[in-house]
Design an enzyme around this catalytic site. Structure first.
Site, PDB file in Angstrom:
ATOM      1  N   CYS A   8       0.823  -1.342  -0.075  1.00  0.00           N
ATOM      2  CA  CYS A   8      -0.156  -0.073   0.086  1.00  0.00           C
ATOM      3  C   CYS A   8       0.929   1.252   0.017  1.00  0.00           C
ATOM      4  O   CYS A   8       0.489   2.199  -0.333  1.00  0.00           O
ATOM      5  CB  CYS A   8      -0.983  -0.015   1.150  1.00  0.00           C
ATOM      6  SG  CYS A   8      -0.271   0.183   2.915  1.00  0.00           S
ATOM      7  N   HIS A  66      19.195  -0.457   0.122  1.00  0.00           N
ATOM      8  CA  HIS A  66      17.714  -0.038   0.176  1.00  0.00           C
ATOM      9  C   HIS A  66      16.951  -1.243   0.428  1.00  0.00           C
ATOM     10  O   HIS A  66      16.284  -1.249   1.466  1.00  0.00           O
ATOM     11  CB  HIS A  66      17.399   0.617  -1.069  1.00  0.00           C
ATOM     12  CG  HIS A  66      15.939   0.848  -1.222  1.00  0.00           C
ATOM     13  ND1 HIS A  66      15.112   1.738  -0.401  1.00  0.00           N
ATOM     14  CD2 HIS A  66      14.794  -0.086  -1.694  1.00  0.00           C
ATOM     15  CE1 HIS A  66      13.750   1.531  -0.833  1.00  0.00           C
ATOM     16  NE2 HIS A  66      13.450   0.530  -1.429  1.00  0.00           N
TER      17      HIS A  66
END
Length: 442
Positions: free
Chosen positions: A49, A90
């Site tokens: 989301c 990351h």
């Protein structure tokens, strides 16, 4: 060398509607579209989301990712493009919860595991991405075991409850309707169960799932078609389904609050992507609508509380990055060794066949003579390559990548490797069998 590159669209740069517009089609469709690209050898797509992330292994990663960004219709100002080292760091930060809106949340690690498994099952991963994602999952677990970064209110679901508590100045005696009994909905419901609220209502498309959660938490199950009737008495509605359309339109909300006490606020919190609640519902009297963007405030508070734990997590990530890079260097050496063995073994087989044919032109030779020739050429190749194998592995251990590159160029190995890599896994594995066996013998 073919390495990992990635493109990241997340809550850090993109608003909810921008993330929605950047995503078209189903996950399998995007995966196969990526993998079928001429210059994509491996790929993984992460979709939650709060983010859309694409990881590829490609010799032309920049052009490939820019092309896909354009195809997705995403504006480049909301995208971060990362090279190999940045992509690895990351990914490890992401698995450790440091890139999440709510720092330290546990949900993201489960999502990475699930989406990586999905890509692996689809056949779009290989050794390079498998190594990265296996390490990321391991690091995510280690950070949660060795730090307190995931203690307290860390999920989107619990942050939504904290937000409701802040806005309404407490939830004591309040009635809350939770729409969606998926992973996020369960997190919301569990966070609410710890509060002194009057009642929890769980609505879901599958009524049985709503009943199971409601029973576990001492709440009440509601059929999705009956939401309107329960809105009238609710103080808070938290919605987090995976529906592609609005669950609550302005019209539904407007009809539900007719005859409601004018002094009583209805708080709507939409934590879905795509959104569950029509934005114009916020224009109604005594109705307040919050979405994922509002949770940034909660995120900032959480970040402040977890500053020291985040430092510990950062140290773990840097340590693991060094280990991961060493692992890749070893793999690079093994790949060069494998290519070298394959190249020389091909020469061995061709020359052995020539020798057999020449001998056969003079007199008939049997299986014994053929086997002797085979053993002889096999032994010569292994003895010649034994010392170079050791030297290449030592170079990898010392981080001497320049030496590895020189060897690769001298024997034109990268050119052969590129041809093999783009073949589908079953073809590549057959071509590597002989050389891999030889390496292990050494």
């Amino acid at each position: 060398m073919t390495e990992i590159s990635s493109m990241v669209i997340s809550h850090k740069k993109a608003k909810v509607e921008e993330m929605e517009s950047a995503w078209h089609g189903d996950l399998d469709g995007l995966l196969h579209n990526l993998y079928n690209h001429e210059y994509v050898y491996e790929c993984v797509v992460l979709k939650t989301c709060n983010r859309v992330e694409i990881y590829v292994v490609s010799p032309k990663s920049s052009s490939v990712l820019f092309s896909f960004a354009k195809e997705m219709g995403a504006s480049t100002h909301i995208i971060d493009f990362y090279g190999h080292d940045e992509s690895l760091e990351h990914l490890l930060r992401l698995s450790g919860g440091l890139e999440s809106m709510i720092v330290g949340e546990d949900q993201i690690l489960g999502q990475i595991k699930e989406l990586y498994a999905h890509s692996k099952k689809a056949g779009t991963t290989g050794k390079i991405l498998d190594t990265a994602f296996d390490k990321a999952i391991q690091v995510g677990k280690r950070i949660r075991n060795e730090t307190r970064i995931n203690k307290g209110s860390v999920s989107i679901g619990s942050a939504a409850v904290d937000l409701a508590e802040d806005i309404l100045e407490g939830l004591t005696g309040k009635s809350v309707l939770v729409i969606g009994a998926g992973e996020i909905g369960v997190l919301v419901a569990k966070a609410l169960a710890e509060k002194d609220i009057e009642a929890i209502y769980i609505a879901n498309r599958t009524f049985q799932k709503a009943e199971e959660i409601a029973y576990e938490l001492g709440g009440y199950a509601v059929r999705l078609d009956d939401i309107q009737a329960h809105l009238k008495d609710a103080d808070v509605v938290i919605s987090g389904t995976g529906a592609p359309h609005y669950i609550l339109t302005r019209e539904i909300v407007e009809k539900s609050i007719q005859g409601r006490d004018k002094s009583r606020k209805l708080l709507l919190i939409d934590i879905a992507n795509p959104r569950d609640i029509e934005e114009s519902a916020a224009e109604l009297e005594n109705v307040e609508l919050c979405n994922i963007d509002n949770l940034r405030v909660i995120s900032e508070k959480t970040l402040k509380m977890r500053k020291e734990e985040a430092k510990k997590a950062e140290a773990i990530i840097q340590e693991e990055i060094r280990l991961l890079n060493l692992q890749y260097k070893r793999q690079k050496a093994d790949r060069i060794i494998s290519d070298l063995y394959r190249q020389v073994y091909n020469v061995r087989i061709r020359e052995r066949e020539k020798a057999v044919n020449r001998l056969c032109s003079y007199h008939t030779i049997g299986d014994i003579e053929t086997e002797v020739l085979d053993d002889l050429t096999h032994s010569i190749v292994n003895k010649i390559l034994a010392e170079p194998t050791k030297v290449l592995r030592q170079a990898a251990e010392l981080g001497n990548e320049e030496f590895l590159d020189v060897v690769s160029r001298i024997f034109c190995l990268e050119k052969d490797r590129t041809r093999v890599e783009k073949m589908k896994p079953e073809c590549g594995s057959q071509l590597n069998q002989v050389s891999e066996k030889a390496i292990h013998k050494e």
